[in-house]
Design an enzyme around this catalytic site. Structure first.
Site, PDB file in Angstrom:
ATOM      1  N   ASN A  58      35.440  42.786  27.368  1.00  3.56           N
ATOM      2  CA  ASN A  58      35.046  41.828  28.577  1.00  3.56           C
ATOM      3  C   ASN A  58      34.007  41.580  28.871  1.00  3.56           C
ATOM      4  O   ASN A  58      34.024  40.949  29.170  1.00  3.56           O
ATOM      5  CB  ASN A  58      34.192  43.576  29.697  1.00  3.56           C
ATOM      6  CG  ASN A  58      35.857  44.801  29.880  1.00  3.56           C
ATOM      7  OD1 ASN A  58      36.146  44.699  30.531  1.00  3.56           O
ATOM      8  ND2 ASN A  58      35.222  45.754  30.636  1.00  3.56           N
ATOM      9  N   ARG A 378      49.843  38.430  38.499  1.00  2.75           N
ATOM     10  CA  ARG A 378      50.426  38.770  36.772  1.00  2.75           C
ATOM     11  C   ARG A 378      51.290  39.430  36.447  1.00  2.75           C
ATOM     12  O   ARG A 378      51.419  41.239  37.287  1.00  2.75           O
ATOM     13  CB  ARG A 378      49.063  39.753  36.006  1.00  2.75           C
ATOM     14  CG  ARG A 378      47.594  39.009  36.458  1.00  2.75           C
ATOM     15  CD  ARG A 378      46.288  39.412  35.958  1.00  2.75           C
ATOM     16  NE  ARG A 378      44.698  39.244  36.361  1.00  2.75           N
ATOM     17  CZ  ARG A 378      45.062  38.075  35.437  1.00  2.75           C
ATOM     18  NH1 ARG A 378      45.236  37.615  35.220  1.00  2.75           N
ATOM     19  NH2 ARG A 378      43.255  37.784  35.810  1.00  2.75           N
ATOM     20  N   HIS A 438      46.156  35.572  45.689  1.00  3.18           N
ATOM     21  CA  HIS A 438      45.771  37.313  45.360  1.00  3.18           C
ATOM     22  C   HIS A 438      46.784  38.201  45.973  1.00  3.18           C
ATOM     23  O   HIS A 438      46.608  39.491  45.054  1.00  3.18           O
ATOM     24  CB  HIS A 438      44.190  37.333  44.973  1.00  3.18           C
ATOM     25  CG  HIS A 438      43.960  38.571  43.801  1.00  3.18           C
ATOM     26  ND1 HIS A 438      44.008  39.355  44.457  1.00  3.18           N
ATOM     27  CD2 HIS A 438      43.909  38.380  42.717  1.00  3.18           C
ATOM     28  CE1 HIS A 438      43.532  39.958  43.339  1.00  3.18           C
ATOM     29  NE2 HIS A 438      43.384  39.829  42.193  1.00  3.18           N
ATOM     30  N   TYR A 471      46.403  50.931  35.398  1.00  2.99           N
ATOM     31  CA  TYR A 471      45.391  50.952  36.823  1.00  2.99           C
ATOM     32  C   TYR A 471      45.021  52.112  37.646  1.00  2.99           C
ATOM     33  O   TYR A 471      46.700  51.796  37.385  1.00  2.99           O
ATOM     34  CB  TYR A 471      45.362  49.317  36.618  1.00  2.99           C
ATOM     35  CG  TYR A 471      45.158  48.039  36.506  1.00  2.99           C
ATOM     36  CD1 TYR A 471      44.054  48.838  34.649  1.00  2.99           C
ATOM     37  CD2 TYR A 471      44.926  47.026  36.588  1.00  2.99           C
ATOM     38  CE1 TYR A 471      43.997  47.477  33.755  1.00  2.99           C
ATOM     39  CE2 TYR A 471      44.483  45.587  35.441  1.00  2.99           C
ATOM     40  CZ  TYR A 471      44.256  46.146  34.251  1.00  2.99           C
ATOM     41  OH  TYR A 471      44.123  45.151  34.178  1.00  2.99           O
ATOM     42  N   ARG A 564      33.631  50.484  41.592  1.00  3.72           N
ATOM     43  CA  ARG A 564      33.486  50.311  40.161  1.00  3.72           C
ATOM     44  C   ARG A 564      32.257  49.354  39.561  1.00  3.72           C
ATOM     45  O   ARG A 564      32.272  49.514  38.627  1.00  3.72           O
ATOM     46  CB  ARG A 564      34.881  49.918  39.959  1.00  3.72           C
ATOM     47  CG  ARG A 564      35.362  50.430  38.259  1.00  3.72           C
ATOM     48  CD  ARG A 564      36.939  49.161  37.624  1.00  3.72           C
ATOM     49  NE  ARG A 564      36.535  47.902  37.656  1.00  3.72           N
ATOM     50  CZ  ARG A 564      37.828  47.035  38.092  1.00  3.72           C
ATOM     51  NH1 ARG A 564      38.582  47.210  38.060  1.00  3.72           N
ATOM     52  NH2 ARG A 564      37.579  45.875  38.056  1.00  3.72           N
ATOM     53  N   HIS A 592      41.273  50.923  40.449  1.00  3.44           N
ATOM     54  CA  HIS A 592      41.642  49.271  40.714  1.00  3.44           C
ATOM     55  C   HIS A 592      42.058  49.399  42.017  1.00  3.44           C
ATOM     56  O   HIS A 592      42.047  48.444  42.472  1.00  3.44           O
ATOM     57  CB  HIS A 592      42.939  49.064  39.605  1.00  3.44           C
ATOM     58  CG  HIS A 592      42.502  47.111  40.329  1.00  3.44           C
ATOM     59  ND1 HIS A 592      43.804  46.708  40.834  1.00  3.44           N
ATOM     60  CD2 HIS A 592      42.411  45.855  39.824  1.00  3.44           C
ATOM     61  CE1 HIS A 592      44.063  44.883  41.143  1.00  3.44           C
ATOM     62  NE2 HIS A 592      42.775  44.860  39.552  1.00  3.44           N
TER      63      HIS A 592
END
Length: 716
Positions: A58, A378, A438, A471, A564, A592
């Site tokens: 991260n 993705r 997105h 996720y 989160r 997520h």
């Protein structure tokens, strides 16, 4: 009028610092929560090691992106302050460096503890400062095995430094010859990150970077080695696409490829050193890298902890296995008939993503299906969804794939998939030049005689089978006509290179997401103390939304924020946010999913979708959201919110000062475990729905809908 608007904008820029938290510092606080999981003795040992890996990964991406952005701002607009904290770009960088160093102390202590526990359990990560003769002999043999893959590059100190790739380790040594000094660089990208062997039942882990450094005298036999260290640099990844005007056409692939080449050679924003480099060698190296001493971190934690995957046995070292449930018992040929009568909600990773893949295959083989349109952001390395789309195209369906090539760090993967899908007969488009697409949106169009019908899917996470098991995400599928028409209109606009228009049923950013959220918040403000807001998202920093949440709190509305990561709004500030709570859950799976809940009871409105409450999601991205309207889907989303409220094991509450605390005595209350039990026990099948309808007809009972459905579920 323009003067008044400018004045209001300036007032927004100078909002009270006590209410807002700097975005970068809020993100670092999130990563600290990840690091704290690595220190939690209740977490199995190898899972603690995994959290330590995630923390470092991260931080690597954070420096590449966020510090990259701030570095550019410090050069281009050094006097422009952060609208939330009032900090200048250079001051933000300095604060990040300070906090990172503070967290490094904890990281070092955690690594030391994990290493000692591994050793006590028969897994020894070799320390070449304290190595036995037997381990030395075995390590020497391993070094011999990789020696031919090492290519030292030796330069004089007045020569340019060989190029160092971002995120790749190098052994760097300073060599002495007379009064001069030379520098040797040994790239390690050709060798594995670790090797291992076993002696007397004890597994020995050999980290290759340290192995090479230890045996440098064997590699550089004729050289006088003065000092050495393992060095890794982090390069700026804030690279823009240049000259992208109008529609994003087929040239986009070439432009993105050019951007990737440029990104690989951007300036370093951080240097990490394993080992000690004394002067004057240290200063000479940093001068060649053009990195100030403030950006250098010397650490004892290895950069690469991937050896975790080679540790076998030790079942108590890992979480208890949790496989996604295949509880949606629909077979090929049953999905359309079921979804035409029932909205279907799926929750990952508690449930398998394969039913969605099966739905695409059913669409491919259904002679009534005309088209499949989907946005892809993705995908996994061997994507089952991509294979299903290719199959559908081969079966003669019109398959439109909007592939967002600018998904950061997945650009090359998406370029490869765009070529594969085109070769399979899919139509591939690349989104908009000024807005990333997105959204997680799919629409399947069918023709029955002269009538068209549509099945629409909206998700919170990517169409990615790998992250679907890592996720927590949600996927809602409906046959509602209004949703299908909105989805078709969105794809029509995207095909023309336009931003999707305002929609009736879907919320689609950037035109109809923020405005709808603000509208819903206004609705709750009008209720005063009877108002209720619950939002589950990954991040929040948009000033307009935060100002409206403050207004909610001041009106007496109870606001629950389950955020989160980044949360730039402080709760509990008297007169401002005392009715707001902020909770962050960090656990086995990455939280997520996004849920937006307004009101309660029959008046409650529940939405899921792909966007957070960051400026980029609200203003610079195409996002899609869909309301859950059936009793069954609403019940499931409320179950997620209930589990989050009751979590005292993996949740942390934000205090007024921006720090987070975990409530004591919360064992057994993990929201993720509760939701795994809930969703894996659910059963979805056409037979169950048909049986319930048959019973209703036999008894003459009216259909159970609306408030009667809620009462039935309550008393059941």
């Amino acid at each position: 009028m323009a003067t008044k608007e400018k004045k209001n904008e300036n007032e927004k820029q100078t909002a009270p610092e006590s209410i807002y938290i700097n975005r970068e510092l809020s993100w670092l606080a999130f990563n600290l929560r990840v690091l704290q999981e690595a220190a939690d003795p209740a977490v199995p040992l190898l899972e603690r090691l995994k959290f330590l890996m995630i923390y470092q990964s991260n931080l690597e991406e954070f420096y590449r992106v966020r510090i990259g952005i701030l570095s550019h701002r410090a050069l281009l607009t050094p006097d422009k302050r952060d609208p939330l904290s009032g900090l200048l770009p250079e001051a933000q960088i300095n604060e990040v460096l300070r906090v990172t160093r503070e967290q490094q102390t904890l990281m070092e202590a955690i690594w030391k503890s994990i290493r000692e526990e591994l050793r006590a359990s028969g897994v020894d990560v070799l320390d070449f400062k304290k190595i036995s003769k037997v381990d030395e002999l075995m390590s020497k043999k391993l070094f011999g095995d990789i020696r031919d893959l090492l290519f030292p590059k030796i330069i004089d100190m007045d020569q340019p430094l060989p190029f160092l790739w971002s995120g790749e380790s190098n052994v760097i040594a300073f060599l002495g010859r007379g009064t001069g000094m030379r520098l040797c660089v040994i790239p390690l990208h050709r060798v594995p990150a670790y090797l291992s062997f076993e002696i007397d039942g004890c597994q020995k882990i050999v980290l290759t970077a340290q192995l090479v450094r230890h045996f440098l005298p064997l590699l550089l036999k004729k050289e006088n080695i003065l000092q050495s260290a393992v060095v890794e640099i982090t390069r700026n990844a804030d690279v823009f696409l240049a000259d992208v005007e109008g529609r994003a056409d087929d040239e986009m692939r070439h432009k993105v490829s050019t951007m990737l080449t440029k990104r690989r050679r951007e300036m370093p924003v951080r240097v990490r050193i394993y080992g000690k480099l004394a002067e004057p060698g240290r200063a000479a190296l940093l001068k060649k890298l053009r990195v100030p001493e403030s950006r250098v971190f010397t650490q004892t934690v290895p950069f690469d902890l991937s050896f975790r995957s080679c540790i076998g046995g030790h079942e108590n070292f890992r979480y208890e296995e949790r496989k996604p449930a295949r509880d949606i018992g629909l077979k090929k040929g049953e999905y359309f008939s079921y979804i035409e009568k029932h909205d279907l909600l799926m929750s990952f990773p508690f449930q398998s993503m394969m039913p969605f893949v099966d739905l695409i295959y059913e669409a491919a083989d259904d002679p009534e299906v005309l088209s499949i349109k989907i946005t892809l952001y993705r995908m996994s390395g061997s994507s089952k969804i991509a294979a299903a789309l290719a199959y559908a195209a081969d079966r003669g369906k019109d398959v439109l794939c909007l592939l967002e090539l600018r998904a950061r760090f997945d650009e090359q993967n998406n370029i490869d998939y765009s070529e594969m899908l085109e070769d399979a007969g899919c139509r591939v488009i690349y989104g908009l030049p000024d807005h990333k697409v997105h959204s997680k949106l799919c629409v399947i169009t069918r023709q029955h005689g002269g009538n068209l019908s549509r099945i629409t899917q909206v998700g919170t996470g990517n169409y990615n089978e790998v992250t679907g098991e890592q996720y927590t995400d949600l996927s809602l599928i409906t046959a509602r006509e209004a949703a299908g028409l909105d989805a078709e209109a969105a794809f029509a606009a995207l095909e023309n290179g336009e931003i999707p228009p305002e929609a009736r049923c879907l919320w689609i950013a950037p035109l109809s997401f923020k405005s709808r959220v603000l509208e819903m918040l206004d609705r709750e403000i009008a209720k005063g103390e009877n108002g209720r807001v619950a939002i589950k998202a990954n991040a929040l920093n948009n000033v307009d939304v935060m100002e409206k949440l403050i207004a909610c709190s001041q009106a007496g509305v109870k606001v629950e924020l389950f955020i989160r990561g980044i949360c730039s709004l402080r709760p509990g500030v008297p007169g401002m946010t005392e009715n707001i709570t902020v909770t962050s859950v960090v656990g086995r799976w990455l939280e997520h999913s996004r849920i937006y809940s307004f009101g309660e009871g029959e008046e409650q409105r529940l939405f899921i979708g792909s966007g957070d409450l960051l400026n980029r999601n609200l203003e610079r991205r195409v996002e899609a959201f869909l309301e859950a309207v059936t009793p069954d889907t609403r019940e499931q989303l409320n179950e997620v919110l209930r589990a989050l409220r009751n979590d005292r094991e993996k949740s942390r509450r934000m205090l007024r000062d921006g720090s987070y605390v975990r409530d004591a005595g919360g064992a057994g209350t993990s929201s993720q475990e509760a939701l795994y039990r809930y969703f894996s026990a659910r059963k979805v099948s056409p037979g169950a729905a048909a049986a319930a309808e048959k019973t209703r007809k036999q008894t003459g009972a009216p259909p159970v809908t609306g408030w009667r459905a809620w009462l039935k579920k309550l008393f059941r």
